[in-house]
Design an enzyme around this catalytic site. Structure first.
Site, PDB file in Angstrom:
ATOM      1  N   GLY A   1      76.978 -27.654  38.720  1.00 17.75           N
ATOM      2  CA  GLY A   1      76.342 -27.578  37.399  1.00 17.75           C
ATOM      3  C   GLY A   1      75.400 -28.747  37.162  1.00 17.75           C
ATOM      4  O   GLY A   1      75.199 -29.189  36.030  1.00 17.75           O
ATOM      5  N   LEU A   2      74.832 -29.256  38.247  1.00 20.51           N
ATOM      6  CA  LEU A   2      73.921 -30.404  38.123  1.00 20.51           C
ATOM      7  C   LEU A   2      72.458 -29.970  38.001  1.00 20.51           C
ATOM      8  O   LEU A   2      71.557 -30.790  38.194  1.00 20.51           O
ATOM      9  CB  LEU A   2      74.078 -31.350  39.326  1.00 20.51           C
ATOM     10  CG  LEU A   2      75.358 -32.174  39.391  1.00 20.51           C
ATOM     11  CD1 LEU A   2      75.390 -33.043  40.639  1.00 20.51           C
ATOM     12  CD2 LEU A   2      75.511 -33.054  38.145  1.00 20.51           C
ATOM     13  N   GLY A   3      72.236 -28.716  37.701  1.00 21.67           N
ATOM     14  CA  GLY A   3      70.853 -28.295  37.430  1.00 21.67           C
ATOM     15  C   GLY A   3      70.073 -27.869  38.661  1.00 21.67           C
ATOM     16  O   GLY A   3      68.876 -28.107  38.757  1.00 21.67           O
ATOM     17  N   SER A   4      70.756 -27.204  39.604  1.00 22.97           N
ATOM     18  CA  SER A   4      70.038 -26.771  40.808  1.00 22.97           C
ATOM     19  C   SER A   4      68.974 -25.724  40.476  1.00 22.97           C
ATOM     20  O   SER A   4      67.889 -25.732  41.066  1.00 22.97           O
ATOM     21  CB  SER A   4      71.011 -26.246  41.860  1.00 22.97           C
ATOM     22  OG  SER A   4      71.825 -25.243  41.318  1.00 22.97           O
ATOM     23  N   SER A   5      69.258 -24.862  39.508  1.00 25.43           N
ATOM     24  CA  SER A   5      68.281 -23.796  39.180  1.00 25.43           C
ATOM     25  C   SER A   5      67.001 -24.383  38.610  1.00 25.43           C
ATOM     26  O   SER A   5      65.893 -23.992  38.998  1.00 25.43           O
ATOM     27  CB  SER A   5      68.861 -22.828  38.149  1.00 25.43           C
ATOM     28  OG  SER A   5      70.127 -22.411  38.533  1.00 25.43           O
TER      29      SER A   5
ATOM     30  N   ALA B   1      65.937 -27.484  38.963  1.00 27.66           N
ATOM     31  CA  ALA B   1      65.265 -28.327  39.966  1.00 27.66           C
ATOM     32  C   ALA B   1      64.487 -27.477  40.973  1.00 27.66           C
ATOM     33  O   ALA B   1      63.344 -27.801  41.312  1.00 27.66           O
ATOM     34  CB  ALA B   1      66.282 -29.219  40.671  1.00 27.66           C
TER      35      ALA B   1
ATOM     36  N   ASP C   1      67.264 -29.299  31.060  1.00 32.29           N
ATOM     37  CA  ASP C   1      67.381 -29.519  32.509  1.00 32.29           C
ATOM     38  C   ASP C   1      66.024 -29.431  33.202  1.00 32.29           C
ATOM     39  O   ASP C   1      65.748 -30.160  34.155  1.00 32.29           O
ATOM     40  CB  ASP C   1      68.389 -28.522  33.123  1.00 32.29           C
ATOM     41  CG  ASP C   1      68.225 -27.105  32.584  1.00 32.29           C
ATOM     42  OD1 ASP C   1      67.298 -26.855  31.783  1.00 32.29           O
ATOM     43  OD2 ASP C   1      69.022 -26.237  32.973  1.00 32.29           O
TER      44      ASP C   1
HETATM   45  O1  PMV Z   1      76.052 -26.095  31.522  1.00 29.43           O
HETATM   46  P1  PMV Z   1      74.723 -26.736  31.626  1.00 29.43           P
HETATM   47  O2  PMV Z   1      74.771 -28.016  32.428  1.00 29.43           O
HETATM   48  O3  PMV Z   1      73.646 -25.819  32.071  1.00 29.43           O
HETATM   49  O4  PMV Z   1      74.343 -27.243  30.164  1.00 29.43           O
HETATM   50  C1  PMV Z   1      74.203 -26.340  29.111  1.00 29.43           C
HETATM   51  C2  PMV Z   1      73.846 -27.058  27.858  1.00 29.43           C
HETATM   52  C3  PMV Z   1      73.661 -26.139  26.653  1.00 29.43           C
HETATM   53  O5  PMV Z   1      73.238 -26.955  25.570  1.00 29.43           O
HETATM   54  C4  PMV Z   1      74.978 -25.493  26.265  1.00 29.43           C
HETATM   55  C5  PMV Z   1      72.645 -25.048  26.910  1.00 29.43           C
HETATM   56  C6  PMV Z   1      71.218 -25.521  26.975  1.00 29.43           C
HETATM   57  O6  PMV Z   1      70.402 -24.833  27.607  1.00 29.43           O
HETATM   58  O7  PMV Z   1      70.895 -26.561  26.364  1.00 29.43           O
END
Ligand code: PMV
Length: 329
Positions: free
Chosen positions: A108-112, A114, A156
């Site tokens: 869940g570190l933002g691979s999509s 990035a 992200d």
């Molecule tokens: O779960 P993650 O790391 O994609 O974070 C989501 C964060 C939210 O605020 C819930 C959604 C968003 O797009 O900001």
């Protein structure tokens, strides 16, 4: 034909998840784990994508690609980025794309985001369109919104594009680079991949059933975000840790934390962290703990030994550089 490569960093949400979707600010930092994308324009009028998890390259003619509605998960973001870029450039061209990642997409570190940002950067460079950072953010955000059906604030995408630590408002209305040092964080993956969409829906339900309470919680989070901005500027980690704990209480109130995440968070706190919270939508992914140098080892050990199945510490450095060109040959 030239090959252009670019890389973009992953991210960690520090403060303000969920509230950012309701118009309030958040604070996000980019991390030094990156996704690298290489692109080559071809004269075969085919689109070919190679990515981890694909047994063989995904390949279609430009015409087939323009009309396809069923994209495999592994190529969804890269493929949509190509389509968005074609629309922007008003031209369709054959292209080969290869993506490689320094981290697991489960974290869940933002691979999509990035991979999307790195793809758009490559395309902008290889076609000499030379989009500036705002242009890269805008096209990448459109791509992510398209793939995720509208549930995305874009924080992200901003981290992958601009890097650093950012104060961010939904849809990129504000993207301010904060002056901070590298943060003394310990990051632990909870062993469970979470579905952001599921947890965004969960919070939306609270909003529908208890709008006044939900609004109150979001406002409360936004006060914490503003105070965190000040504490970051002052390098006041003890205060920042307290604000992380308060933010976590709000996330608990919204029901997005879990038993496993709370176990990790308490293991960090009880072993001397200034503060700890989830990072992101909840349900799984990672927790972050702010620590002093003296407590780092004890906190890392506690997180690995607390007994959450699959949990592990991930070494990252914060405030990493945003998207960058890695090579042109
Ligand atoms: O779960 P993650 O790391 O994609 O974070 C989501 C964060 C939210 O605020 C819930 C959604 C968003 O797009 O900001």
């Amino acid at each position: 034909m030239v090959t252009v490569s670019a890389s973009a960093p992953g991210k960690l949400m520090l403060f303000g998840e969920h509230a950012v979707l309701y118009g309030y600010p958040c604070i996000v930092t980019s991390v030094d784990l990156r996704i690298r994308v290489s692109t080559k324009i071809t004269d075969t009028r085919r689109v070919t994508i190679r990515a981890k998890g694909l047994r063989e390259p995904y390949t279609l003619t430009v015409e087939e690609f323009s009309h396809t509605r069923s994209l495999p998960n592994e190529v969804r973001f890269v493929a949509t980025a190509i389509t968005k870029f074609w629309e922007h450039a008003k031209e369709k061209f054959g292209i080969e794309v290869v993506s490689e990642s320094e981290f697991s997409e489960s974290y869940g570190l933002g691979s999509s985001s990035a991979v999307t940002v790195a793809t758009i950067k490559c395309l902008s460079e290889i076609t000499n369109l030379a989009l500036d950072l705002r242009g890269i953010f805008d096209l990448s955000y459109e791509t992510v919104l398209d793939v995720q059906g509208g549930y995305a604030s874009g924080f992200d995408v901003a981290a992958a594009t601009y890097g650093g630590t950012l104060y961010y408002v939904n849809e990129g209305k504000v993207i301010d680079l904060l002056e901070t040092d590298e943060l003394p964080l310990v990051v632990a993956y909870s062993g469970l991949k979470a579905s952001t969409v599921e947890y965004v829906r969960k919070v939306k339900e609270i909003f529908e059933k208890q709008p006044r309470v939900a609004e109150f919680i979001m406002k409360h989070i936004s006060v914490l975000v503003e105070d965190a901005k000040v504490a970051l500027a002052e390098r006041d980690y003890s205060r920042l840790g307290m604000l992380m704990n308060l933010n976590q209480s709000d996330l608990n109130a919204l029901g997005v934390s879990t038993y496993e995440l709370d176990l990790l968070i308490y293991a960090a706190r009880l072993n001397g962290a200034y503060g700890a919270k989830i990072s992101g939508a909840g349900g799984g992914d990672c927790i972050i703990a702010l620590v002093s140098n003296e407590k780092r080892l004890a906190v890392e050990k506690a997180l690995e030994e607390v007994g959450v199945k699959g949990a592990k510490v991930i070494k990252v450095r914060t405030s990493a550089e945003g998207v960058r060109i890695e090579g042109r040959i």
